[in-house]
Design an enzyme around this catalytic site. Structure first.
Site, PDB file in Angstrom:
ATOM      1  CD  GLU A  26      29.552  44.257  57.516  1.00  0.00           C
ATOM      2  OE1 GLU A  26      29.405  44.133  56.581  1.00  0.00           O
ATOM      3  OE2 GLU A  26      29.183  44.830  58.172  1.00  0.00           O
ATOM      4  CE  LYS A  44      15.202  36.499  50.883  1.00  0.00           C
ATOM      5  NZ  LYS A  44      15.945  35.332  51.509  1.00  0.00           N
ATOM      6  CD  GLU A  90      18.949  50.935  59.167  1.00  0.00           C
ATOM      7  OE1 GLU A  90      20.128  50.744  59.120  1.00  0.00           O
ATOM      8  OE2 GLU A  90      18.219  51.691  59.183  1.00  0.00           O
ATOM      9  CB  CYS A 125      25.496  46.017  60.863  1.00  0.00           C
ATOM     10  SG  CYS A 125      24.053  46.511  62.443  1.00  0.00           S
TER      11      CYS A 125
END
Ligand code: NAD
Length: 474
Positions: A378, A169, A244, A278
């Site tokens: 973040e 997906k 992750e 990331c």
């Protein structure tokens, strides 16, 4: 406008049962670029059924057979590299360097999986027992938009090396990239059902993968928030999960570092992939005594960065992926100012000369403390926060003062001194005095940056379950 109106199930491009159409916008022109028809729960169930049927045969294939399939996948992706790069630049806004690096790594991931098949100890002896590492079943792979091909290829290559079939997906924001990559993978000519690709919404297709009893494991890359939702949902059927997730990585500059090298590098690691990485080193932790030098060097370097349309190979920072992402990053820049941080360079609004597109100026704040939101959350844009320390102990304390633990960076004239600092930083991967590419090394996070590891033998472990057999004659 491009039309993406098919998904890929059981070796065929098929019209989805889902009827929702989403319009994707070009991040440079802000004009509608692609209409994508989204899959729904029924499509997801069909894909899972195809993968389940294919698993019966695929899980019993020999190493040699899987090595052959992986070669075919590598060759098919490699053959259309230039086209893959062009679509990634156009749809996502990645720079040429980023897009070509991603495409190259995507093709290579099939060769790395071959290497694992050749070297990984699938059968081991533990005391009297024979331990066989067995595949888990059908695996769901859920991926983000910020390096779409790379996540899809690495996850499917590792799952296939393990003997699993997959339902992928991808992010709904990468529909054109997914379409082209699926064509490449289809051209590889594998038997049907080994991989199935269903583009749809996370809370529709992703949620169905999370709850479906025939999915044995999920490998997810994306935000910490969604990762937690998946982990909660997965536990009902005891799915294995690899997560992750996000990061807020520290970059510790030691007192003796050569700032003329370390600070331009800090700008690069803080703004990787247009800031949408990331592993970006977004907390720059520097000695208080050298703050003025750091500010001067980073300002000079940031002002030389070329921001613009990534079709120009000179461009180093392209646009953010969507208007939503642009607004989010601009909000953080305003918040940084409101929280009392000092703007060293960049700031609100587009860079000079760009009057449209989701472009953000490379922005650096100084006078940041660990309590400020811009140091905690973040941002996922080219925004760096400078924090200062007076002792190495304090630098380590600041580096670890985060809920994340994905990556870290350390710079020093003395590599052993940097290693000593690295040993005290809580992060899954640490780079000392540079940027490196080591596909055999594990990648993943401590704390809320995730669960488990990808790449190399650690990555393969996560797709296997040990079965111990002991017999009367052992
Ligand atoms: P996201 O979490 O919003 O989406 C990731 C994927 O999850 C997409 O395919 C999305 O459709 C799907 N999804 C959304 N809701 C879902 C649900 N309820 N159930 C199942 N699936 C769902 O992340 P994003 O915005 O696409 O990507 C950016 C994030 O990814 C950042 O936080 C970044 O740090 C993280 N990321 C992590 C790594 C890593 O390796 N640690 C790498 C790249 C990106």
């Amino acid at each position: 406008m491009k039309q993406v109106s098919q998904i890929y199930i059981n070796g065929e491009f098929v019209e989805p049962h889902g009827t929702e159409v989403m319009t994707l916008v070009n991040p440079v022109t802000e004009q509608p670029a692609t209409e994508v028809r989204l899959a729904d729960e029924i499509d997801t169930q069909r894909a899972i059924a195809a993968a389940k049927a294919a698993y019966v045969t695929f899980s019993k294939t020999s190493k040699a057979q899987r090595i052959q399939y992986l070669q075919q996948l590598h060759d098919a992706v490699k053959a259309r590299s230039e086209q893959l790069i062009a679509v990634m630049i156009e749809e996502y806004g990645g720079t040429y360097a980023m897009a070509s690096g991603t495409v190259n790594r995507s093709a290579q991931s099939f060769l790395q999986a071959q290497e694992l098949l050749r070297t990984y100890p699938f059968v081991r002896k533990e005391g009297r027992a024979t331990v066989v590492m067995e595949p888990l079943g059908v695996v769901g792979l859920i991926t983000p938009w910020n390096a779409s091909y790379g996540f899809i290829c690495n996850k499917m290559a590792t799952a296939m090396a393990a003997g699993s079939t997959v339902v992928i997906k991808p992010s709904e924001l990468s529909a054109a990239q997914t379409q082209l990559l699926t064509e490449c993978l289809h051209d590889a000519g594998l038997p049907p059902g080994i991989f199935n690709i269903v583009t749809g919404r996370g809370d529709v297709v992703g949620a169905e993968i999370t709850r479906h009893p025939d999915i044995a494991k999920i490998s997810f890359t994306g935000s910490t928030l969604v990762g937690k939702t998946i982990a909660r949902g997965a536990v009902d059927t005891m799915k294995r999960v690899t997560l992750e997730l996000g990061g807020k990585s520290p970059n510790v500059i030691l007192e003796d570092a050569d700032l003329e090298k370390a600070i331009p590098l800090a700008l690069i690691v803080g703004t990787f992939n247009n800031g949408q990485a990331c592993l970006a080193g977004t907390r720059l932790i520097v000695p208080e005594s050298r703050l003025d030098e750091v500010k001067a060097i980073i300002k000079r370097a940031a002002e030389q960065v070329v921001v613009g349309d990534p079709v120009d190979p000179k461009v180093q920072i392209g646009p953010l992926v969507t208007a939503k992402q642009y607004q989010r990053v601009e909000d953080y820049i305003r918040l940084g100012i409101a929280e009392g941080a000092e703007l060293v360079c960049g700031g609100e609004g587009r860079p000079a000369g760009l009057d449209k597109g989701y472009f953000v100026k490379p922005t650096v704040f100084s006078g940041v403390t660990s309590q400020m939101t811009i140091a905690k959350e973040e941002i996922f844009g080219p925004v760096i926060s400078i924090l200062t320390y007076r002792s190495v102990e304090e630098a380590i304390e600041i580096a670890n003062d985060t809920v994340y633990g994905l990556h870290a960076y350390v710079s020093s004239a003395d590599t052993e001194k940097a290693r000593a600092v690295a040993s005290q930083i809580v992060a899954g991967r640490i780079f000392i005095n540079g940027i490196y590419d080591e596909p055999a090394a594990p990648f993943g996070g401590f704390k809320q940056s995730g669960l488990g590891r990808e790449f190399g033998s650690y990555g393969l472990d996560a797709y296997l379950e040990p079965k111990a057999v002991i017999a009367d004659n052992d």
